[in-house]
Structures are given as C-alpha cells and as structure tokens.
Design a protein around this motif. Structure first.
Motif, mmCIF file in Angstrom:
data_model
loop_
_atom_site.group_PDB
_atom_site.id
_atom_site.type_symbol
_atom_site.label_atom_id
_atom_site.label_comp_id
_atom_site.label_asym_id
_atom_site.label_seq_id
_atom_site.Cartn_x
_atom_site.Cartn_y
_atom_site.Cartn_z
ATOM 1 N N ILE A 22 89.285 -9.797 1.923
ATOM 2 C CA ILE A 22 90.698 -9.490 2.141
ATOM 3 C C ILE A 22 91.131 -9.818 3.561
ATOM 4 O O ILE A 22 92.262 -10.234 3.794
ATOM 5 C CB ILE A 22 90.963 -8.002 1.816
ATOM 6 N N TYR A 52 95.318 -8.473 -5.560
ATOM 7 C CA TYR A 52 93.860 -8.456 -5.400
ATOM 8 C C TYR A 52 93.258 -7.300 -6.194
ATOM 9 O O TYR A 52 92.269 -7.469 -6.926
ATOM 10 C CB TYR A 52 93.508 -8.330 -3.917
ATOM 11 N N LEU A 73 85.020 -12.266 -6.138
ATOM 12 C CA LEU A 73 86.376 -12.349 -5.602
ATOM 13 C C LEU A 73 86.367 -12.298 -4.076
ATOM 14 O O LEU A 73 87.192 -12.950 -3.421
ATOM 15 C CB LEU A 73 87.217 -11.201 -6.170
ATOM 16 N N GLY A 112 89.380 -16.209 -4.893
ATOM 17 C CA GLY A 112 89.194 -15.466 -3.659
ATOM 18 C C GLY A 112 89.121 -16.364 -2.441
ATOM 19 O O GLY A 112 89.682 -16.047 -1.385
ATOM 20 N N GLU A 142 92.425 -17.458 -1.366
ATOM 21 C CA GLU A 142 93.276 -16.305 -1.101
ATOM 22 C C GLU A 142 94.404 -16.155 -2.117
ATOM 23 O O GLU A 142 95.567 -15.955 -1.766
ATOM 24 C CB GLU A 142 93.796 -16.349 0.337
ATOM 25 N N LEU A 143 94.054 -16.270 -3.347
ATOM 26 C CA LEU A 143 94.874 -15.950 -4.516
ATOM 27 C C LEU A 143 96.062 -16.877 -4.727
ATOM 28 O O LEU A 143 96.160 -17.578 -5.750
ATOM 29 C CB LEU A 143 95.373 -14.495 -4.448
#
Length: 483
Positions: free
Chosen positions: A351, A401, A430, A464, A467-468
């Motif tokens: 993240i 996420y 992810l 992932g 970053e989506l």
C-alpha cells in the motif's frame, strides 16, 4: 481513438530490450558450462526477433502516445514480458507446466517472490540467474527503464512514466522526465553493484552474490537456496541484507538527495520519518518475544527481528527464520505487516506509507473539523497542502484494496483452500510480498495450488504491482469510448 500502431512499436522495443537483458543469464550459463545455454539463447533470439518485427513494422510518425495509450502500454508490457519471460523455463524443461511457468515469471517481474519450485538448488545456473533478473527488471519498473532508453529510439516517455507510477507523490529530480528516470536507474544500478560486492566480501560465491544482489535491490526475495537467506548463517550477510532492503524500500529520490549530501531534505520527508520510526518500533517491540520463544542469543533475536520485519515491510520476502513458529499474537503482527508496503518511489510493493500516513492524518483532522465545523483545517504532507483530489484518490485506493482482498480471499476459499491460506495467499500476492501464513508461510511454496488459483494469484500480483488503477481502468467503459 487509440493509436494501436504506437502501442505495437513500444511492445517491439520492450521485447528487444528483454532479449538484451537475457544476456547476463546466457553468460553465466556459458561460464559455468550449464545445460541451459541453448534454451536461454533461443529464448533471447525469439524475444529479440519478434520485438524487431514489431518495432520496424511501424513508422516513426506512429509514435503518438497519450494517456490512454500509456495505460495500455504499461499493462501490455507486463503481459508481453511475462509471456516471453517464461520461455527460458519452458525451453530448458526446468518448469514444463505452463501455469507454473507463468506463475514463476509473473512472481519474478512483479517482485513478489512467491515460487512453485520445490528444489531451487537443482535448477541450472542460467535459469536461476534469469529468474533473479526478472525481479531486477521489475524492481524499479520496466517502464521507468524504457523512459530512459526509448528516446534513443525516437519514442517519448512521459505518459508511460505517469501510468507506471500512479502513486500519490510527484517528486522529481529533474524537470525532464527522461533525466529523472536515468538518475533513478543510476542509483538503482549503483546500489545493486555495491550490495553484490558486500555479499561477495561476506562469503557468498560470485553466483550467489550476483543473484542475491539483484533480488535484494528489487525487494523481490528470490534466492538460489531452498532455505532463502537462512542458508547463509553469517551475521555480516544478514546485516548487509537488512541495510539494503531498507534502502530499497526508501524513496529513490531521497536516496539520490542523500548521496548529494542533502540529509536535511531526507529527514524532512514525512513518509521517510514514518517508515523509519515504524520499522524501528516493531524491531524493538518484537526482539524480546523472539528472544524468549526462539531460545537464541539476544543478538540473533535482534537480527532475526530486524530481518523479518524489514523483509515484510519492504515486501522483499527473504527469510532467516520461520516467524509462524512464534506465538499466535506475533503471527498476527507479521500478517498485518503484509499490508504495510514501504515508500512510494521505491522498489517495494504494498500500500505504501504515504497512503497510510495520509489516511491517519486526515482521520485525526476530521475530529478537529467536527469540533470546529467552520474552520479550514488543511491536511499537509511535507509542509505542503494535500488537495482534496489526492485525498479522494487515496481513500478510494484503500477502499478498493480492501475490497479486492476480501473478494480475492472468498475466491480462493471457494477454490477449496482454508481461510488462513486464502487470506495469506491473497494478501501476499496483492502486496507483492512472497511469504505469508498458513500453507504459504516462509518455509512453504505455492506449488500445491490449482492452475486456476495460480493464474488468479498472478492477476492479483499484477494488480498490486501496478497499484490497482492502471489495470482496473482498462475494465472501465469510459476508457474505450472514443474522444
């Protein structure tokens, strides 16, 4: 309309670059007289030949790349690299099952480090070097590399850079995007060579030092040994890995500024301070319990604590100890670290601390806004006001996420796996980490998953790593509508 000719030309350039990047593994295979020399050479020739065919089939005036082309190029580049990157496995017969070859390649390029190999040490040296090289290629991003090189081929790069690096920060070393990419790669290459030298000094042979150097700076975690870094029971090597994993998880812009002697600007970064203090906090908190449960010396408990925490937070995935063998409470902490991620602008996945920091700061400020509804209470990061658009983007990212993690865990559960294994496999894929908990713990591998599960986890790895949004935007009808 989308300019598919520009996309084809870039894909051709990428595949030619991929062929060039296979050369080190070919040289290692030749030097060690390994049985995989010809399979690697054939893989390079096929990748380079197909890439040249694509590249020279389109004229230079076809190079118009806008935002939509940029997103498509980034998504397709990882797909093309994965397809052609698995050729050495298939041609050498080391991984002959297609889903396994795809999984190992995607895990490498996304720097996840999850593996289906049950006996890594039986693999030929050339294929192992290519396996490590895939992580090094994906470390700072395929497109960041091509942004630095493609102008030589007459291809612009700013839209590629934006699509490849969709995070909330926009730090630049140089006003020209190409110069930024070049300087980041000089730092990346320099640190990679340095850690290789230190591993060699520490006792690794040349082959192991090169491979672990590649995967350390990529925060990838692939090792040439079945026991990962635990095989090298040498404190110096472990401490070198700890330092360079931490550096690889640091924003490379800050590393560059540090090398220029601008340490005040490094410490002025809110994200770096949060990253540093969080790592230090968990090391200090967990050293005591690890010392108690493991029965080792205090120094080794500290070393194991630092190694595992930094490895998980930076999403490297190396291990020197089985953290699932500690208490259940500690396993929960290590599982939570799968959602951390290190710094934006680093080679780590996850993240990222900048998003956690923005979320926490904004949540705390919301209480102040409730008490003073008429007051203007701006959110500031690094002394600068964060716009509402960026805050919304980060909140959406965190929500999506979490949703993907929950839905992905349900999919894995429906596929026949227990709850903890489903949670662990989805979280680690992810977050591009590698090891997790349950049946995918630090001493296990992913070989037992079904073909569907492996391909699904590959999709999560790519999601992932980019970053989506870079992938999810392609599923939006708005993306495909004509201007």
């Amino acid at each position: 309309m989308i300019h598919y000719t520009a996309i084809g030309k870039v894909m051709g350039g990428l595949l030619m670059l991929l062929a060039v990047l296979m050369v080190p593994s070919i040289l290692f295979s030749w030097y060690y007289d390994s049985r995989d020399l010809m399979p690697l050479a054939h893989s390079g020739l096929i990748s380079g030949g197909f890439g040249a065919l694509l590249f020279f089939s389109f004229k230079r005036e076809d190079n118009l790349i806008r935002k939509r082309e940029g997103y498509l190029i980034v998504a397709l580049s990882w797909l093309f690299m994965s397809v052609f990157g698995m050729l050495p496995y298939l041609f050498s017969g080391t991984i002959s099952y297609l889903p396994d070859a795809i999984f190992e390649t995607v895990s490498g390029l996304t720097t996840t480090g999850a593996t289906i190999l049950e006996d890594i040490e039986s693999m030929p040296v050339g294929v192992l070097t290519w396996r490590s090289m895939t992580q090094w290629i994906g470390g700072l991003g395929i497109i960041v590399l091509t942004v630095a090189i493609f102008p030589l081929l007459g291809i612009g790069g700013i839209e590629l850079f934006v699509a490849e690096s969709p995070g909330p920060t926009s730090d630049k070393l140089h006003p020209r995007i190409r110069e930024t990419a070049k300087r980041l790669w000089f730092v990346y290459v320099g640190l990679t060579v340095l850690v290789m030298i230190l591993y060699r000094i520490g006792g690794m042979d040349l082959f192991d030092a090169v491979n672990h150097g590649l995967t350390t700076m990529a925060t990838g975690g692939f090792s040439t040994k079945n026991a990962s870094m635990a095989h090298f029971d040498i404190p110096f090597i472990h401490y070198v890995a700890i330092i360079f994993m931490f550096l690889a998880g640091t924003n490379f812009t800050l590393i560059y500024l540090g090398l220029k002697g601008k340490f005040n600007r490094v410490w002025a970064s809110d994200e770096f301070r949060a990253y540093f203090t969080t790592v230090l906090f968990f090391i200090l908190v967990l050293t005591g319990p690890i010392y108690y449960f493991s029965g080792t010396s205090f120094e080794q408990a500290f070393r194991d604590s630092a190694f595992q925490i930094i490895s998980l937070i930076t999403t490297t995935g190396y291990v020197t100890a089985d953290y699932t063998a500690y208490s259940d409470e500690m396993v929960i902490i290590f599982f939570m670290l799968l959602f951390a991620g290190a710094s934006a602008g680093s080679t780590s996945g996850g993240i990222k601390f900048i998003r956690h920091l923005t979320f926490v700061k904004n949540s705390l400020l919301e209480f102040k806004r409730m008490v003073h509804p008429r007051a203007v209470v701006p959110l500031k990061i690094n002394g600068e006001r964060v716009t509402g658009k960026v805050i919304t983007h980060i909140m959406n990212f965190l929500l999506i996420y979490l949703a993907i993690f929950v839905i992905g865990s349900m999919v894995m559960s429906f596929a026949g796996y227990d709850m903890l294994t489903s949670f662990g496999s989805v979280a680690t894929s992810l977050g591009n980490v590698g090891p997790a908990v349950a049946l995918v713990g630090p001493m296990d591998n992913f070989a037992f998953f079904s073909p569907f599960a492996k391909l699904f986890l590959c999709f999560l790895m790519l999601l992932g790593r980019l970053e989506l949004f870079t992938i999810l935007v392609l599923f939006s009808p708005y993306f495909w509508r004509a201007n």
